[in-house]
Motif scaffolding. Structure first.
Motif, short mmCIF file in Angstrom:
data_model
loop_
_atom_site.label_atom_id
_atom_site.label_comp_id
_atom_site.label_asym_id
_atom_site.label_seq_id
_atom_site.Cartn_x
_atom_site.Cartn_y
_atom_site.Cartn_z
N GLU A 21 -46.71 -15.26 29.92
CA GLU A 21 -47.90 -16.11 29.83
C GLU A 21 -48.99 -15.35 29.09
O GLU A 21 -49.32 -14.22 29.46
CB GLU A 21 -48.40 -16.49 31.23
CG GLU A 21 -47.44 -17.38 32.00
CD GLU A 21 -47.23 -18.76 31.37
OE1 GLU A 21 -48.00 -19.12 30.45
OE2 GLU A 21 -46.29 -19.45 31.78
N PRO A 22 -49.56 -15.94 28.05
CA PRO A 22 -49.12 -17.19 27.43
C PRO A 22 -47.80 -17.02 26.70
O PRO A 22 -47.29 -15.91 26.57
CB PRO A 22 -50.27 -17.51 26.46
CG PRO A 22 -50.84 -16.18 26.11
CD PRO A 22 -50.72 -15.34 27.35
N ARG A 23 -47.27 -18.11 26.17
CA ARG A 23 -45.96 -18.10 25.55
C ARG A 23 -45.86 -17.07 24.42
O ARG A 23 -44.84 -16.41 24.26
CB ARG A 23 -45.64 -19.49 24.99
CG ARG A 23 -45.38 -20.56 26.03
CD ARG A 23 -45.26 -21.93 25.37
NE ARG A 23 -45.00 -22.99 26.34
CZ ARG A 23 -43.81 -23.52 26.58
NH1 ARG A 23 -42.76 -23.09 25.91
NH2 ARG A 23 -43.66 -24.49 27.46
N ARG A 165 -41.97 -24.91 31.42
CA ARG A 165 -41.87 -23.59 30.78
C ARG A 165 -40.46 -23.29 30.29
O ARG A 165 -40.23 -22.29 29.63
CB ARG A 165 -42.37 -22.50 31.73
CG ARG A 165 -43.87 -22.43 31.85
CD ARG A 165 -44.55 -22.16 30.49
NE ARG A 165 -44.57 -20.74 30.14
CZ ARG A 165 -43.86 -20.20 29.17
NH1 ARG A 165 -43.06 -20.93 28.45
NH2 ARG A 165 -43.96 -18.91 28.92
#
Length: 356
Positions: A21-23, A165
């Motif tokens: 997180e984040p991606r 996700r």
């Protein structure tokens, strides 16, 4: 070439259990094939390696909640089903546990544990194959979304708090039983940055199926049989790719699934003696091993793959480069070893690699 040639030891602690997180905060190993050179960056810095006019190809397949838990109608015994591929309305290929007891005629009721008033789903086993795959008929497909769970790989042991996700931010076409994981690193903002830099984004579909769960068991990888997966390359993407090829611009595949779509398309072009890419759909059956001549892919973004897997063989094939003194397999295993020494995160929720 032996299957054992693609083996390596991975400390279990490096198998990513949760997404970053984040991606786009993942790490990025950049492998320069021609130079036998490795760089270590952050994924957001991928923008430094693209050029205006590059076409980046993404797999827009969306993961379905394909894991179903239920009980046999006759004995009440617990059953787990993993839907693999839709054959026709209501009929699917699936894996089942316990597999031996799920013979033709067996019926399974899928229902939530907490309430009998929730929708239920009845599954009948129609046929079984020697490799354990069952053909099953569902009483309704509407209950899959309500009763199914996200089919995380068996090496992920932690519960996923947000099922989204395990989807890419651009996933549109439902049908996969595993995520095209190289795309999990992209955020909407990163995609906008790429567009602003003049990168053209194109989308294909390949529904990830059974082979994600099947290791290469034999000594000879060429004897391994892969299963087909539905793919589609539409007119908008074929036009973008044809323009890029005519103008000498790079095509960058995001993930091994996008590579398979592009190279399957290239194989069809070769068979049909065509110079231009045309819209196409069907079953992808191409099995890419070292020695494969890549015709449409100039660079690739991918994750780190399991030992002895067809995906590790694919990226090793792509790492082949004549100026290099090492084979693609040697270069790839060297990169993997360096990633292990630097504690990169591996597999579906792990870090990424850019192969140039």
């Amino acid at each position: 070439m032996r299957t054992s040639d693609f083996d390596y030891h991975l400390p279990p602690g490096l198998i990513a259990q949760t997404p970053n997180e984040p991606r786009d905060s993942s790490r990025l190993l950049v492998l320069h094939r021609a130079l036998d050179c490795i760089e270590h960056r952050q994924f957001t810095e991928v923008v430094e390696y693209v050029q205006p006019g590059d076409v980046m190809v993404f797999n827009q397949s969306r993961v379905i909640p394909a894991r179903l838990y239920g009980r046999r109608q006759d004995t009440g015994g617990k059953v787990e089903l993993l839907l693999l591929r839709r054959e026709c309305p209501g009929v699917w290929l699936a894996l089942g546990q316990p597999g031996r007891s799920l013979r033709p005629g067996a019926k399974v009721v899928i229902a939530p544990e907490d309430s009998a008033r929730q929708p239920t789903l009845e599954v009948e086993v129609m046929a079984g194959r020697a490799d354990g795959v069952k053909t099953v008929r569902l009483s309704s497909e509407e209950g899959i979304g309500a009763l199914g769970q996200m089919p995380l790989p068996p090496y992920i042991h932690q519960r996923l708090q947000d099922p989204e996700r395990y989807q890419t931010v651009y996933a549109r076409e439902s049908g996969s039983v595993a995520a095209p994981t190289a795309g999990l690193h992209f955020t909407p903002d990163l995609l906008d940055t790429l567009r602003a830099q003049g990168v053209e984004l194109a989308f294909v579909t390949l529904h990830v199926g059974l082979d994600t769960f099947r290791p290469v068991k034999g000594d000879d990888p060429a004897a391994h049989q892969i299963h087909t997966e539905y793919f589609e390359l539409g007119e908008e993407t074929s036009d973008a790719l044809n323009r890029a090829r005519d103008e000498g611009r790079r095509i960058i595949a995001v993930g091994t699934t996008s590579v398979r779509v592009l190279e399957q398309t290239a194989q069809l072009m070769l068979q049909q003696e065509k110079d231009q890419i045309a819209p196409v759909s069907g079953q992808a059956s191409l099995y890419i091993l070292p020695g494969h001549s890549f015709r449409l892919v100039d660079a690739m973004i991918t994750n780190f793959h399991l030992p002895r897997s067809t995906l590790l063989m694919l990226v090793s094939a792509f790492a082949e480069n004549e100026p290099s003194v090492q084979s693609g397999r040697e270069l790839m295993l060297q990169a993997y070893q360096e990633a292990i020494e630097r504690s990169y995160r591996f597999y579906s929720f792990g870090d990424a690699m850019l192969i140039l």
